[in-house]
Design a protein around this motif. Structure first.
Motif, PDB file in Angstrom:
ATOM      1  N   GLY A  36       9.242  -0.202 -27.679  1.00 50.59           N
ATOM      2  CA  GLY A  36       8.978   1.091 -27.929  1.00 50.59           C
ATOM      3  C   GLY A  36       7.636   1.638 -29.187  1.00 50.59           C
ATOM      4  N   PRO A  37       7.931   3.047 -29.290  1.00 51.12           N
ATOM      5  CA  PRO A  37       7.725   3.944 -30.730  1.00 51.12           C
ATOM      6  C   PRO A  37       7.838   2.922 -31.924  1.00 51.12           C
ATOM      7  CG  PRO A  37       7.634   5.569 -28.955  1.00 51.12           C
ATOM      8  CD  PRO A  37       8.886   4.449 -28.857  1.00 51.12           C
ATOM      9  N   ILE A  38       7.448   3.032 -32.760  1.00 47.39           N
ATOM     10  CA  ILE A  38       7.902   2.744 -34.425  1.00 47.39           C
ATOM     11  C   ILE A  38       9.209   3.829 -35.355  1.00 47.39           C
ATOM     12  CG2 ILE A  38       7.372   2.051 -35.663  1.00 47.39           C
ATOM     13  CD1 ILE A  38       4.808   0.757 -35.207  1.00 47.39           C
ATOM     14  N   SER A  39       8.826   4.861 -34.686  1.00 50.38           N
ATOM     15  CA  SER A  39       8.860   5.968 -34.973  1.00 50.38           C
ATOM     16  C   SER A  39      10.282   6.235 -34.270  1.00 50.38           C
ATOM     17  CB  SER A  39       8.129   7.052 -34.518  1.00 50.38           C
ATOM     18  OG  SER A  39       8.073   6.947 -33.218  1.00 50.38           O
ATOM     19  N   GLU A  40      10.173   5.392 -33.154  1.00 53.37           N
ATOM     20  CA  GLU A  40      11.956   4.742 -32.870  1.00 53.37           C
ATOM     21  C   GLU A  40      12.788   3.614 -32.946  1.00 53.37           C
ATOM     22  OE1 GLU A  40      11.751   6.767 -28.587  1.00 53.37           O
ATOM     23  OE2 GLU A  40      11.517   8.235 -29.446  1.00 53.37           O
ATOM     24  N   ASP A  41      12.130   2.893 -34.078  1.00 54.31           N
ATOM     25  CA  ASP A  41      13.001   1.654 -34.382  1.00 54.31           C
ATOM     26  C   ASP A  41      12.104   0.273 -33.499  1.00 54.31           C
ATOM     27  OD1 ASP A  41      14.081   3.049 -36.379  1.00 54.31           O
ATOM     28  OD2 ASP A  41      16.257   3.258 -34.637  1.00 54.31           O
ATOM     29  N   ASN A  42      10.795   1.236 -32.774  1.00 55.46           N
ATOM     30  CA  ASN A  42      11.095  -0.239 -32.316  1.00 55.46           C
ATOM     31  C   ASN A  42      11.093  -0.964 -31.336  1.00 55.46           C
ATOM     32  OD1 ASN A  42       8.122  -1.332 -31.921  1.00 55.46           O
ATOM     33  ND2 ASN A  42       8.692  -3.268 -33.470  1.00 55.46           N
ATOM     34  N   GLN A  43      11.836  -0.119 -30.223  1.00 59.41           N
ATOM     35  CA  GLN A  43      13.191  -0.543 -29.954  1.00 59.41           C
ATOM     36  C   GLN A  43      12.159  -1.281 -28.789  1.00 59.41           C
ATOM     37  OE1 GLN A  43      14.768   2.380 -27.378  1.00 59.41           O
ATOM     38  NE2 GLN A  43      15.741   1.165 -26.950  1.00 59.41           N
ATOM     39  N   LEU A  44      12.760  -2.679 -27.801  1.00 58.08           N
ATOM     40  CA  LEU A  44      12.572  -3.467 -26.897  1.00 58.08           C
ATOM     41  C   LEU A  44      13.432  -3.273 -25.382  1.00 58.08           C
ATOM     42  CD1 LEU A  44      13.244  -7.274 -28.691  1.00 58.08           C
ATOM     43  CD2 LEU A  44      11.226  -6.129 -27.780  1.00 58.08           C
ATOM     44  N   MET A  45      12.894  -2.070 -24.393  1.00 56.98           N
ATOM     45  CA  MET A  45      12.072  -2.121 -23.600  1.00 56.98           C
ATOM     46  C   MET A  45      12.690  -3.169 -22.528  1.00 56.98           C
ATOM     47  SD  MET A  45       9.884   1.076 -23.160  1.00 56.98           S
ATOM     48  CE  MET A  45       9.949   2.317 -24.400  1.00 56.98           C
ATOM     49  N   ASP A  65       2.653  11.190 -25.135  1.00 54.87           N
ATOM     50  CA  ASP A  65       4.034  11.919 -25.598  1.00 54.87           C
ATOM     51  C   ASP A  65       4.174  11.906 -26.973  1.00 54.87           C
ATOM     52  OD1 ASP A  65       4.493  12.239 -23.113  1.00 54.87           O
ATOM     53  OD2 ASP A  65       5.989  10.850 -22.305  1.00 54.87           O
ATOM     54  N   LYS A  66       3.711  11.002 -27.664  1.00 57.66           N
ATOM     55  CA  LYS A  66       3.956  11.427 -29.330  1.00 57.66           C
ATOM     56  C   LYS A  66       2.783  11.753 -29.927  1.00 57.66           C
ATOM     57  CE  LYS A  66       8.408   9.471 -28.360  1.00 57.66           C
ATOM     58  NZ  LYS A  66       8.902  10.049 -28.994  1.00 57.66           N
ATOM     59  N   GLY A  67       1.960  12.419 -29.682  1.00 57.01           N
ATOM     60  CA  GLY A  67       0.369  12.498 -30.151  1.00 57.01           C
ATOM     61  C   GLY A  67      -0.994  12.628 -29.544  1.00 57.01           C
ATOM     62  N   SER A  68      -1.887  12.942 -30.218  1.00 57.57           N
ATOM     63  CA  SER A  68      -2.678  12.971 -29.402  1.00 57.57           C
ATOM     64  C   SER A  68      -3.439  11.564 -29.504  1.00 57.57           C
ATOM     65  CB  SER A  68      -4.162  13.725 -30.664  1.00 57.57           C
ATOM     66  OG  SER A  68      -4.094  13.433 -31.011  1.00 57.57           O
ATOM     67  N   GLN A  69      -2.706  10.671 -29.647  1.00 55.44           N
ATOM     68  CA  GLN A  69      -3.108   9.507 -30.984  1.00 55.44           C
ATOM     69  C   GLN A  69      -2.389   8.115 -30.135  1.00 55.44           C
ATOM     70  OE1 GLN A  69      -4.030   8.966 -34.386  1.00 55.44           O
ATOM     71  NE2 GLN A  69      -6.070  10.091 -34.054  1.00 55.44           N
ATOM     72  N   GLY A  92       8.918   5.876 -17.646  1.00 53.16           N
ATOM     73  CA  GLY A  92       8.335   6.724 -18.267  1.00 53.16           C
ATOM     74  C   GLY A  92       8.199   7.288 -19.750  1.00 53.16           C
ATOM     75  N   LEU A  93       7.883   6.848 -20.238  1.00 54.10           N
ATOM     76  CA  LEU A  93       7.254   6.792 -22.364  1.00 54.10           C
ATOM     77  C   LEU A  93       5.370   6.885 -21.673  1.00 54.10           C
ATOM     78  CD1 LEU A  93       6.892   8.030 -24.454  1.00 54.10           C
ATOM     79  CD2 LEU A  93       6.756   5.199 -25.381  1.00 54.10           C
ATOM     80  N   LEU A  94       4.849   8.008 -21.489  1.00 51.37           N
ATOM     81  CA  LEU A  94       3.249   8.176 -21.157  1.00 51.37           C
ATOM     82  C   LEU A  94       2.534   8.795 -22.460  1.00 51.37           C
ATOM     83  CD1 LEU A  94       3.658  10.341 -17.944  1.00 51.37           C
ATOM     84  CD2 LEU A  94       3.946   8.176 -17.751  1.00 51.37           C
ATOM     85  N   GLU A  95       1.566   8.321 -22.496  1.00 52.62           N
ATOM     86  CA  GLU A  95       0.393   8.185 -23.391  1.00 52.62           C
ATOM     87  C   GLU A  95       0.542   9.751 -23.414  1.00 52.62           C
ATOM     88  OE1 GLU A  95      -3.566   7.485 -23.008  1.00 52.62           O
ATOM     89  OE2 GLU A  95      -3.318   8.674 -20.170  1.00 52.62           O
TER      90      GLU A  95
END
Length: 276
Positions: free
Chosen positions: A169-178, A228-232, A223-226
């Protein structure tokens, strides 16, 4: 002769003359009266004789006049009755004509309405058939697609070749392993996207992608889409520590490969992906 005798004689003569004159006058008067009476009687008789004839003529004239008036009155009444009869017939004919025209208009309107209803019903039936056919076609295509996807994702490889899959997952969310170090069996010729489909399906995770073959692009995982955490932000993949520069639908895997899917928030900079 004495004067007295002469006077007496003269007086006598005068008396005689007076009596004679009186008699003559009386007779003359009676004769005149008789004649007058006779004339009056004749006139009365003549008047009586003439009156019936005069009355008869007048009566006939009146009778003729009355007959003429009666005949004319009858003719006038007959003419009036005939005129009234013609007017009534004309009115009846006009009423029948108007009634006929109204009936014809009503029949025409009813026929037009029936034709419109029939046309609408026919058109609705055609549209319904077309919609049913289209729905059946879409359903068949959906079923075929689902069946193909199910076959692709759930088919068990006939060999013992396997690859390892991780999803971060996102680094800003602790790089969670899904998905953490899943071992996924593969068949010869399968690509990175084939492996991802099979693995996410086994975890009942949502997978969103578009395109096919060399144009496949992953838009979302779990459920995590492009964007979703900004334009990049979006998903990138790595095989054996390298970031391929082409689509995951074109990369053919081999046994022992390690595949990492990572969510980037800065076009791969936060994942040390090469920029080019």
């Amino acid at each position: 002769m004495s004067k007295k005798r002469i006077i007496a004689l003269v007086a006598s003569v005068l008396i005689i003359l007076g009596i004679g004159y009186g008699t003559y006058a009386s007779l003359t008067q009676n004769h005149s009266a008789t004649a007058s009476t006779s004339q009056v009687s004749k006139k009365k008789t003549s008047s009586k004789d003439a009156q019936p004839q005069e009355i008869g003529l007048k009566g006939k004239a009146k009778a003729k006049k009355s007959a003429k008036i009666t005949k004319a009155s009858k003719k006038a009444e007959a003419a009036k009755a005939e005129s009234e009869k013609k007017v009534a017939a004309s009115q009846a004919s006009s009423s029948q004509k108007v009634a006929g025209e109204k009936a014809a208009q009503a029949a025409s309107a009813q026929q037009a309405t029936q034709q419109q209803v029939a046309a609408s019903t026919s058109q609705a039936a055609v549209q319904s058939k077309q919609a049913a056919a289209s729905q059946a076609t879409q359903q068949q295509a959906t079923n075929t697609n689902q069946q193909a996807q199910t076959t692709t994702t759930t088919a068990q490889p006939a060999t013992n070749k396997k690859v390892t899959v991780n999803v971060y997952g996102p680094i800003s969310e602790d790089n969670q392993l899904m998905i953490n170090h899943d071992s996924v069996a593969i068949n010869d010729g399968e690509t990175v996207i084939d492996v991802l489909k099979r693995d996410t399906s086994s975890h009942e995770m949502a997978l969103s992608y578009k395109g096919s073959g060399s144009t496949v692009y992953v838009e979302g995982i779990n459920g995590l889409l492009e964007f979703d955490k900004g334009s990049q932000s979006g998903w990138i993949y790595q095989v054996n520590g390298a970031f391929p520069s082409y689509s995951c639908g074109s990369y053919t895997v081999k046994s022992g490969d390690v595949i990492n899917w990572m969510y980037t928030e800065s076009l791969g900079n936060d994942r040390h992906a090469p920029q080019g």
